[in-house]
Design a protein around this motif. Structure first.
Motif, PDB file in Angstrom:
ATOM      1  N   GLU A  44      -6.181   3.757  -6.837  1.00  0.00           N
ATOM      2  CA  GLU A  44      -7.090   3.947  -5.858  1.00  0.00           C
ATOM      3  C   GLU A  44      -6.978   2.899  -4.558  1.00  0.00           C
ATOM      4  OE1 GLU A  44      -9.058   7.002  -3.617  1.00  0.00           O
ATOM      5  OE2 GLU A  44      -7.746   7.143  -5.446  1.00  0.00           O
ATOM      6  N   LEU A  45      -7.208   1.818  -4.952  1.00  0.00           N
ATOM      7  CA  LEU A  45      -7.296   0.606  -4.105  1.00  0.00           C
ATOM      8  C   LEU A  45      -5.986   0.429  -3.497  1.00  0.00           C
ATOM      9  CD1 LEU A  45      -9.632  -1.908  -5.814  1.00  0.00           C
ATOM     10  CD2 LEU A  45     -10.243  -0.179  -4.030  1.00  0.00           C
ATOM     11  N   ASN A  46      -4.887   0.694  -4.313  1.00  0.00           N
ATOM     12  CA  ASN A  46      -3.456   0.228  -3.827  1.00  0.00           C
ATOM     13  C   ASN A  46      -2.926   1.345  -2.573  1.00  0.00           C
ATOM     14  OD1 ASN A  46      -0.168   0.135  -5.386  1.00  0.00           O
ATOM     15  ND2 ASN A  46      -1.074  -1.080  -3.545  1.00  0.00           N
ATOM     16  N   THR A  47      -3.820   2.536  -2.597  1.00  0.00           N
ATOM     17  CA  THR A  47      -3.566   3.549  -1.726  1.00  0.00           C
ATOM     18  C   THR A  47      -3.606   2.843  -0.029  1.00  0.00           C
ATOM     19  OG1 THR A  47      -5.871   4.303  -1.469  1.00  0.00           O
ATOM     20  CG2 THR A  47      -3.794   5.596  -2.758  1.00  0.00           C
ATOM     21  N   ARG A  48      -4.648   2.038   0.287  1.00  0.00           N
ATOM     22  CA  ARG A  48      -4.583   1.424   1.439  1.00  0.00           C
ATOM     23  C   ARG A  48      -4.695  -0.025   1.390  1.00  0.00           C
ATOM     24  NH1 ARG A  48      -9.827   3.920   4.432  1.00  0.00           N
ATOM     25  NH2 ARG A  48      -8.552   3.464   6.031  1.00  0.00           N
ATOM     26  N   TYR A  49      -4.507  -0.562   0.478  1.00  0.00           N
ATOM     27  CA  TYR A  49      -4.312  -2.226   0.297  1.00  0.00           C
ATOM     28  C   TYR A  49      -3.018  -2.479  -0.467  1.00  0.00           C
ATOM     29  CZ  TYR A  49      -9.407  -2.846   1.531  1.00  0.00           C
ATOM     30  OH  TYR A  49     -10.480  -2.984   2.006  1.00  0.00           O
ATOM     31  N   ASP A  50      -2.633  -3.446   0.394  1.00  0.00           N
ATOM     32  CA  ASP A  50      -1.280  -4.336  -0.820  1.00  0.00           C
ATOM     33  C   ASP A  50      -2.098  -5.120  -1.696  1.00  0.00           C
ATOM     34  OD1 ASP A  50       0.406  -3.384   1.455  1.00  0.00           O
ATOM     35  OD2 ASP A  50       0.544  -5.407   2.080  1.00  0.00           O
TER      36      ASP A  50
ATOM     37  N   ALA B 103       0.688  -1.075  -0.060  1.00  0.00           N
ATOM     38  CA  ALA B 103       0.180   0.164   0.079  1.00  0.00           C
ATOM     39  C   ALA B 103       0.838   1.190  -0.070  1.00  0.00           C
ATOM     40  CB  ALA B 103      -1.070  -0.117   0.956  1.00  0.00           C
ATOM     41  N   THR B 104       0.480   2.147  -0.803  1.00  0.00           N
ATOM     42  CA  THR B 104       1.146   3.518  -0.767  1.00  0.00           C
ATOM     43  C   THR B 104       1.065   4.423   0.466  1.00  0.00           C
ATOM     44  OG1 THR B 104      -0.708   4.585  -2.128  1.00  0.00           O
ATOM     45  CG2 THR B 104       1.273   3.156  -3.452  1.00  0.00           C
ATOM     46  N   GLU B 105       0.051   4.297   1.195  1.00  0.00           N
ATOM     47  CA  GLU B 105      -0.297   5.213   2.255  1.00  0.00           C
ATOM     48  C   GLU B 105      -0.401   4.268   3.535  1.00  0.00           C
ATOM     49  OE1 GLU B 105      -3.892   7.491   1.743  1.00  0.00           O
ATOM     50  OE2 GLU B 105      -3.041   8.233  -0.189  1.00  0.00           O
ATOM     51  N   ARG B 106       0.877   3.918   3.830  1.00  0.00           N
ATOM     52  CA  ARG B 106       1.109   2.749   5.055  1.00  0.00           C
ATOM     53  C   ARG B 106       0.271   3.202   6.311  1.00  0.00           C
ATOM     54  NH1 ARG B 106       2.226  -1.637   3.176  1.00  0.00           N
ATOM     55  NH2 ARG B 106       2.955  -2.420   5.043  1.00  0.00           N
ATOM     56  N   SER B 107      -0.083   4.372   6.758  1.00  0.00           N
ATOM     57  CA  SER B 107      -0.577   4.872   7.837  1.00  0.00           C
ATOM     58  C   SER B 107      -2.079   4.509   7.959  1.00  0.00           C
ATOM     59  CB  SER B 107      -0.483   6.380   8.229  1.00  0.00           C
ATOM     60  OG  SER B 107      -0.883   7.269   7.096  1.00  0.00           O
TER      61      SER B 107
END
Length: 522
Positions: free
Chosen positions: A145-151, A111-115
């Motif tokens: 868009e999904l990759n922001t919060r999911y691996d 995920a690109t937004e790890r927090s």
């Protein structure tokens, strides 16, 4: 889900779009999977199956995955450094967890937004027989868009590519079959050759991949998915299944309803259809797509269908020449027509190919479409996706229709589709003819009482998995579980094509927002 004959259930939306894009760009074949080494039968080793002593299922699940950098395939949308690959050992036979194991190939981009990370999102892009390790990096641009919060996680299901991939024959045998075997036999000799080819393929699979053939069914793959979930450290499974991946997702929900997290099923396989039912559904779906294509060109659908059916009859009697020296026969022409119907963006390609064949008497464009669909590259090498698809389909399907039963289907199938009906009717008998492994069931069980809500997306003009199957999947999952989303449009799959569907799916995965059952996207 790829059409039967070339393959049983169908290509995936992302993969089909990539296929058409490659053809529009002038490529003659889809790029080969980087995870497959092309070899002749003489050089093919047995599948990667390890013998006892093997770790128990519990020990395997607790062993951490070792992720190593791996490059994105040719045409991938992200830098190779963003992707990591690993292998998960699972039991070959899930009823014998302490027995032999096979490795399941995985690929991941974190995920690109790890927090704000929510966990892992597992994909299956269909087939069956499609490599998720190869497809996910190519398609990842659709899921940023999904990759922001999911691996994002892809895998090769068992029996596919790097996961003990099934191999049945070499390039020369594959080429001979496409060149010489008539998939709509008109004589006793053609019928015998058609059935003999199916039996020969099964014998080759048994010879080259016999150890895994009894264990490549959809239920086995669903159990692997739960092992993947555990290995990734997720308490529940978030999953995006498209085409055949919807059948796999429904099977998972039935086996593990308490582990269902957020699941989306797009371009849905009808879970109530048996072997003949699938063929009938696809005859209906592809004819519907063909008529929509003809209407879009301003041509009367009935006259246009007759024109194309007449063209196929002429090609059956007198194959068309191509610049390569290979001929376009009726079997390859049908597949060439099928391929661009997966997406409305492929309709101009189909028009050009049909014009070339009908007006110029040449088969170059239709042959290029068929080659890409059949996994043939410009050097004459075939991938093994159709081998895996046959093995998975026949491990699932108990029915083995006879030639007499296929002949009896012909009149009704011709009424459904003069273009695709004969091909699909005969396919019911040829697909698993002489297969060395018995099928598990007639139809998949997908009921999932108590599971969290699952989004089920059906597109009204879907050719390979007709819209009606989505409603049946939602009903079979159960009240309060299957949430139906209708996409009014064309093509195989809706996410990334329909802004409305894409927004609903993103809100569901990222925010947990479940749309109202029956919502319609126009």
């Amino acid at each position: 889900m790829r059409v039967a004959g070339a393959s049983r259930r169908g290509a995936v939306p992302a993969a089909a779009a990539l296929l058409v894009a490659a053809l529009l760009a002038g490529c003659g074949a889809a790029p080969p999977s980087p995870s497959r080494e092309r070899t002749s039968p003489e050089k093919t080793s047995p599948p990667a199956v390890t013998g006892p002593p093997a770790p128990s299922a519990a020990a395997t699940a607790s062993r951490p995955l070792v992720w190593k950098r791996c490059g994105a395939p040719e045409g991938g949308t992200a830098p190779g450094a963003a992707w990591r690959c690993a292998t998960l050992d699972v039991p070959l036979d899930h009823t014998r967890p302490d027995g032999r194991t096979i490795g399941i190939a995985l690929i991941r981009r974190t995920a690109t937004e790890r927090s704000g990370r929510l966990g892992s999102l597992l994909f299956d892009f269909g087939g069956p027989g499609g490599s998720g390790v190869a497809t996910l990096p190519r398609a990842a641009g659709s899921y940023e868009e999904l990759n922001t919060r999911y691996d994002l996680v892809g895998f090769d299901p068992r029996g596919v590519a790097a996961s003990a991939g099934v191999r049945c024959r070499g390039d020369a045998e594959q080429e001979r079959a496409y060149r010489e075997v008539d998939i709509t036999p008109d004589t006793a000799a053609e019928e015998a050759a058609f059935l003999a080819d199916g039996a020969d393929l099964g014998a080759g699979c048994a010879r080259l991949s016999g150890a895994v053939l009894p264990h490549v069914g959809t239920a086995d793959a669903a159990r692997d998915m739960d092992a993947i979930r555990r290995a990734l450290g997720d308490r529940s499974l978030s999953y995006f299944g498209v085409s055949y991946g919807t059948e796999l997702g429904g099977t998972y929900a039935h086996l593990f309803p308490g582990n269902v997290g957020r699941i989306v099923l797009d371009a849905v396989v009808d879970p109530t259809a048996d072997t003949v039912g699938h063929a009938r559904n696809q005859a209906t779906g592809f004819q519907r797509a063909l008529e929509n294509y003809l209407k879009d060109r301003g041509e009367d659908p009935e006259r246009g269908t007759r024109r194309i059916a007449d063209l196929l009859e002429r090609i059956d009697k007198d194959p068309l020449p191509t610049a390569s020296g290979r001929e376009l026969n009726e079997s390859l022409a049908v597949i060439g027509i099928v391929a661009p119907l997966y997406s409305q963006s492929g309709w101009p390609t189909l028009a050009a190919a049909l014009d070339e064949a009908g007006n110029e008497g040449r088969g170059d464009r239709l042959l290029a479409l068929a080659d890409a669909y059949n996994g043939r590259d410009k050097d004459g090498h075939y991938d093994t996706g159709s081998h895996s698809q046959r093995a998975i389909s026949c491990a699932d399907a108990k029915a083995r229709p006879t030639a007499a039963e296929a002949r009896a289907l012909l009149p009704g199938f011709r009424r459904l589709s003069p273009v695709f009906g004969p091909f699909l009717a005969w396919d019911t008998a040829g697909w698993c003819a002489g297969w060395p492994v018995e099928g598990e069931r007639d139809t998949p069980e997908v009921s999932a009482p108590g599971a969290a809500p699952i989004l089920v997306i059906g597109t009204t003009g879907d050719p390979a998995t007709p819209y009606e199957g989505a409603r049946r999947m939602a009903d079979e999952l159960g009240e309060g579980v299957g949430v139906m989303v209708t996409n009014e449009g064309e093509g195989h799959g809706a996410y990334g094509r329909s802004g409305c569907v894409t927004s609903l799916v993103d809100a569901y995965f990222l925010e947990g927002e479940v749309p109202a059952d029956g919502v319609v996207c126009s």
